[in-house]
Design an enzyme around this catalytic site. Structure first.
Site, PDB file in Angstrom:
ATOM      1  CE1 TYR A   1       0.389   7.653   2.731  1.00  0.00           C
ATOM      2  CE2 TYR A   1       0.701   5.622   2.182  1.00  0.00           C
ATOM      3  CZ  TYR A   1      -0.103   6.327   2.723  1.00  0.00           C
ATOM      4  OH  TYR A   1      -1.454   5.883   2.979  1.00  0.00           O
TER       5      TYR A   1
ATOM      6  CG  ASP B   1      -1.806   1.108   1.416  1.00  0.00           C
ATOM      7  OD1 ASP B   1      -2.757   0.978   0.493  1.00  0.00           O
ATOM      8  OD2 ASP B   1      -1.364   2.130   2.186  1.00  0.00           O
TER       9      ASP B   1
ATOM     10  CG  HIS C   1      -4.764   9.633   0.308  1.00  0.00           C
ATOM     11  ND1 HIS C   1      -3.276   9.380   0.113  1.00  0.00           N
ATOM     12  CD2 HIS C   1      -5.049   9.065   1.335  1.00  0.00           C
ATOM     13  CE1 HIS C   1      -2.857   8.962   1.079  1.00  0.00           C
ATOM     14  NE2 HIS C   1      -3.739   8.898   2.038  1.00  0.00           N
TER      15      HIS C   1
ATOM     16  CE  LYS D   1      -4.005   4.532   0.512  1.00  0.00           C
ATOM     17  NZ  LYS D   1      -2.435   4.374   0.774  1.00  0.00           N
TER      18      LYS D   1
HETATM   19  N1  LIG Z   1      -5.466   5.892   3.539  1.00  0.00           N
HETATM   20  C1  LIG Z   1      -5.260   6.601   4.308  1.00  0.00           C
HETATM   21  O1  LIG Z   1      -5.749   7.685   4.894  1.00  0.00           O
HETATM   22  C2  LIG Z   1      -4.217   5.935   5.444  1.00  0.00           C
HETATM   23  C3  LIG Z   1      -3.805   6.732   6.538  1.00  0.00           C
HETATM   24  C4  LIG Z   1      -2.942   5.789   7.384  1.00  0.00           C
HETATM   25  C5  LIG Z   1      -2.258   4.861   7.151  1.00  0.00           C
HETATM   26  N2  LIG Z   1      -2.348   4.290   5.822  1.00  0.00           N
HETATM   27  C6  LIG Z   1      -1.754   3.091   5.224  1.00  0.00           C
HETATM   28  O2  LIG Z   1      -2.014   1.932   6.356  1.00  0.00           O
HETATM   29  C7  LIG Z   1      -0.645   1.492   6.899  1.00  0.00           C
HETATM   30  C8  LIG Z   1      -0.478   1.320   8.206  1.00  0.00           C
HETATM   31  O3  LIG Z   1      -0.836   2.141   8.922  1.00  0.00           O
HETATM   32  P1  LIG Z   1       0.036   2.817  10.233  1.00  0.00           P
HETATM   33  O4  LIG Z   1       1.381   2.823   9.269  1.00  0.00           O
HETATM   34  O5  LIG Z   1      -0.714   4.232  10.457  1.00  0.00           O
HETATM   35  O6  LIG Z   1      -0.017   2.116  11.403  1.00  0.00           O
HETATM   36  P2  LIG Z   1      -0.015   0.645  11.902  1.00  0.00           P
HETATM   37  O7  LIG Z   1       0.278  -0.285  10.783  1.00  0.00           O
HETATM   38  O8  LIG Z   1      -1.174   0.618  12.760  1.00  0.00           O
HETATM   39  O9  LIG Z   1       1.074   0.539  12.755  1.00  0.00           O
HETATM   40  C9  LIG Z   1       2.452   1.085  12.642  1.00  0.00           C
HETATM   41  C10 LIG Z   1       3.458   0.995  13.786  1.00  0.00           C
HETATM   42  O10 LIG Z   1       3.267  -0.237  14.576  1.00  0.00           O
HETATM   43  C11 LIG Z   1       4.676  -0.820  14.721  1.00  0.00           C
HETATM   44  N3  LIG Z   1       4.508  -2.374  14.459  1.00  0.00           N
HETATM   45  C12 LIG Z   1       4.322  -2.968  13.706  1.00  0.00           C
HETATM   46  N4  LIG Z   1       4.127  -4.286  13.829  1.00  0.00           N
HETATM   47  C13 LIG Z   1       4.263  -4.444  15.022  1.00  0.00           C
HETATM   48  C14 LIG Z   1       4.139  -5.545  15.916  1.00  0.00           C
HETATM   49  N5  LIG Z   1       4.205  -6.703  15.697  1.00  0.00           N
HETATM   50  N6  LIG Z   1       4.801  -5.235  17.270  1.00  0.00           N
HETATM   51  C15 LIG Z   1       4.983  -4.017  17.814  1.00  0.00           C
HETATM   52  N7  LIG Z   1       4.631  -2.729  16.724  1.00  0.00           N
HETATM   53  C16 LIG Z   1       4.565  -3.108  15.633  1.00  0.00           C
HETATM   54  C17 LIG Z   1       5.432  -0.507  13.648  1.00  0.00           C
HETATM   55  O11 LIG Z   1       6.865  -0.110  13.995  1.00  0.00           O
HETATM   56  P3  LIG Z   1       7.964  -0.967  12.990  1.00  0.00           P
HETATM   57  O12 LIG Z   1       7.910  -0.646  11.798  1.00  0.00           O
HETATM   58  O13 LIG Z   1       9.244  -0.562  13.888  1.00  0.00           O
HETATM   59  O14 LIG Z   1       7.578  -2.352  13.302  1.00  0.00           O
HETATM   60  C18 LIG Z   1       4.814   1.202  13.233  1.00  0.00           C
HETATM   61  O15 LIG Z   1       5.411   2.184  14.577  1.00  0.00           O
HETATM   62  C19 LIG Z   1       0.313   3.053   6.403  1.00  0.00           C
HETATM   63  O16 LIG Z   1       1.639   2.436   6.446  1.00  0.00           O
HETATM   64  C20 LIG Z   1      -0.422   3.292   5.117  1.00  0.00           C
HETATM   65  O17 LIG Z   1       0.210   2.518   3.980  1.00  0.00           O
HETATM   66  C21 LIG Z   1      -3.269   4.853   5.074  1.00  0.00           C
END
Ligand SMILES: NC(=O)c1ccc[n+]([C@@H]2O[C@H](COP(=O)([O-])OP(=O)(O)OC[C@H]3O[C@@H](n4cnc5c(N)ncnc54)[C@H](OP(=O)(O)O)[C@@H]3O)[C@@H](O)[C@H]2O)c1
Ligand SMILES: *[C@@H]1O[C@H](CO)[C@@H](O)[C@H](O)[C@H]1NC(C)=O
Length: 322
Positions: free
Chosen positions: A56, A51, A119, A86
Site C-alpha cells: 500500500y 491495517d 499477503h 503484510k
Molecule cells: N489482505 C488483502 O488482500 C486486502 C485486500 C483489500 C483490502 N484490504 C484492507 O482492507 C481495507 C478495507 O478494504 P477496502 O478499502 O478495499 O474497502 P472498504 O473498507 O469496504 O470500502 C472503502 C470505501 O468505502 C468508503 N466508505 C467508508 N466508510 C463509508 C461510509 N460510512 N459510508 C459511505 N462510504 C464509506 C470509503 O470512502 P472514504 O474514504 O471517502 O470514506 C472507500 O471508498 C483496505 O484499506 C486494506 O487495509 C486488504
C-alpha cells in the site's frame, strides 16, 4: 469527549485485537502530508487497530501519524495500538521474510508489529516489484512451508506479536498446518454481505483462526470495488428501518459473525460513523434476509491465474471456492 473503547478478541497467540481496524489502502495514495493528519484523526476518533501493507505504501505515513499521536498525548503508549502489516509476494521466500519485516518496521518506526500476514498465497519474481505493468509470468510456485517457517521465526524474535495469512482458502490453510509449529492467528479475507464466506468461517472457527474481513463495504467507490454491498436493496431496507447507515449495518453483520472488520475511510465523519455500531443488535429475521443477497467476490485476483502458472484456474487459487 472520550472515544468509546472498541470490543476486542483474543487471538490464539494470546494477544488482544480490536474488532474494528482502519484500512489504509487507497489508489492513488494521497501524499504523506495528507495522510498523516488522517491517521491522527482516526486515533482521535477511537481507532486503535490499523491495517497496512508493504504494497500500500502507507507504512511510513502511518508510522509518522502514530509518532505524532504519541507526542500529542492522544495515546500514552504504542502498546495501546494494534498494527498489522503484510509481506508482499515478491518476498514470499524463506530467506526474504525477515529482511522484509525489518524494512517494514523501519518504515513504521516501530520495534514490532502486532500482526504480520502473508499477503497472498502467491510468490512473484523480484522483477514484479518495480514493473510498470503486471505480467502473469511473474507468478512462480508458492512455498508454504518455507515461507511460514520464516514467519514463525519473526514471531519468535519478537518482531511480530502474532503471525497469520491473508487470502488463504481451506486447502492452503490445511497444508500450512501440516508442518506449522505456530498456527496462524488470523486469516484476513474478503468478507462482506455480498461475499459472506460461510464455509471458510466455519473451518477457521474449528481451527481457532480468527477471520478478519477486508473490503467490508465491498470497497465501495474504489477502483477495485463494487456497489454490491452499499447499493444492496436488502441492506438499504434494513438500514432505513433501523435508522442506521448502510455501512453501520454492514459492519454490524460482520461483528455478529465473530469476525473483525478492516474498514477504510479517510473522512472523519465516516470514520466515526463506522465505529458507532456496537450498541444495538440485528434481529434473527434481519440476519436471515441477508442470506438472500447474491454472492460474488469483489476481488477475484485473476492476475494470479494462468495456464502456464502455478494456479491454472480460479478454482485452484481459491481452493474450489472461486
Ligand atoms: N489482505 C488483502 O488482500 C486486502 C485486500 C483489500 C483490502 N484490504 C484492507 O482492507 C481495507 C478495507 O478494504 P477496502 O478499502 O478495499 O474497502 P472498504 O473498507 O469496504 O470500502 C472503502 C470505501 O468505502 C468508503 N466508505 C467508508 N466508510 C463509508 C461510509 N460510512 N459510508 C459511505 N462510504 C464509506 C470509503 O470512502 P472514504 O474514504 O471517502 O470514506 C472507500 O471508498 C483496505 O484499506 C486494506 O487495509 C486488504
Ligand atoms: C510437510 O513436511 C513434509 C516433510 O518435510 C513434506 O513431505 C510435506 O510436503 C510438507 N507439507 C507441505 C504442505 O509443505
Amino acid at each position: 469527549m472520550e472515544a468509546k473503547k472498541i470490543p476486542e478478541t483474543i487471538l490464539n497467540s494470546g494477544q488482544k485485537m480490536p474488532l474494528i481496524g482502519m484500512g489504509t489502502a487507497a489508489v492513488p495514495l494521497p501524499p504523506f502530508e495528507t495522510l498523516i493528519p488522517i491517521f491522527i484523526d482516526a486515533i482521535e476518533a477511537g481507532y486503535r487497530h490499523f491495517d497496512t501493507a508493504t504494497l500500500y505504501g502507507s507504512e511510513e505515513p502511518l508510522g509518522q501519524g502514530v509518532a505524532r499521536a504519541l507526542q500529542l498525548g492522544l495515546i500514552k503508549s504504542r502498546k495501546e495500538l494494534f498494527i498489522t502489516s503484510k509481506l508482499w509476494c515478491t518476498k514470499a521466500h524463506h530467506d526474504l521474510v525477515l529482511p522484509a519485516l525489518k524494512t517494514t518496521l523501519q518504515k513504521l518506526g516501530l520495534e514490532y508489529v502486532d500482526l504480520y500476514l502473508i499477503h497472498w498465497p502467491v510468490r512473484l519474481k523480484p522483477e514484479a516489484e518495480d514493473a510498470a505493468e503486471f505480467r502473469k509470468d511473474y507468478v512462480i510456485p508458492f512455498d508454504i512451508k518455507g515461507t511460514w517457517e520464516a514467519m514463525e521465526e519473526c514471531q519468535r524474535m519478537g518482531l511480530a506479536k502474532s503471525i497469520g495469512v491473508s487470502n488463504f482458502g481451506i486447502k492452503k490453510i490445511t497444508s500450512l498446518l501440516e508442518n506449522a509449529t505456530i498456527p496462524p492467528a488470523v486469516n484476513q479475507v474478503e468478507m462482506n454481505l455480498a461475499w459472506q464466506q460461510a464455509k471458510l468461517r466455519e473451518f477457521c472457527k474449528q481451527k481457532r483462526i480468527h477471520v478478519s474481513a477486508w473490503s467490508p463495504l465491498g470497497a465501495y467507490k474504489t477502483t477495485w470495488g463494487s456497489n454490491a454491498v452499499m447499493e444492496s436493496p436488502i441492506l438499504k431496507e434494513i438500514a432505513s428501518a433501523r435508522h442506521k447507515t448502510m455501512s453501520q449495518v454492514a459492519l454490524r453483520w460482520i461483528y455478529e459473525k465473530g469476525a473483525s472488520a478492516i474498514v477504510k475511510s479517510f473522512n472523519k465523519e465516516r470514520m466515526k460513523q463506522n465505529l458507532d455500531m456496537f450498541d444495538w443488535e440485528l434481529s434473527q429475521e434481519e440476519t436471515m434476509k441477508f442470506t438472500q443477497i447474491p454472492q460474488r467476490r469483489v476481488c477475484t485476483a485473476e492476475d494470479y491465474v494462468s495456464e502456464d502458472g502455478p494456479y491454472k484456474s480460479l478454482e485452484e487459487l481459491w481452493d474450489g471456492d472461486p
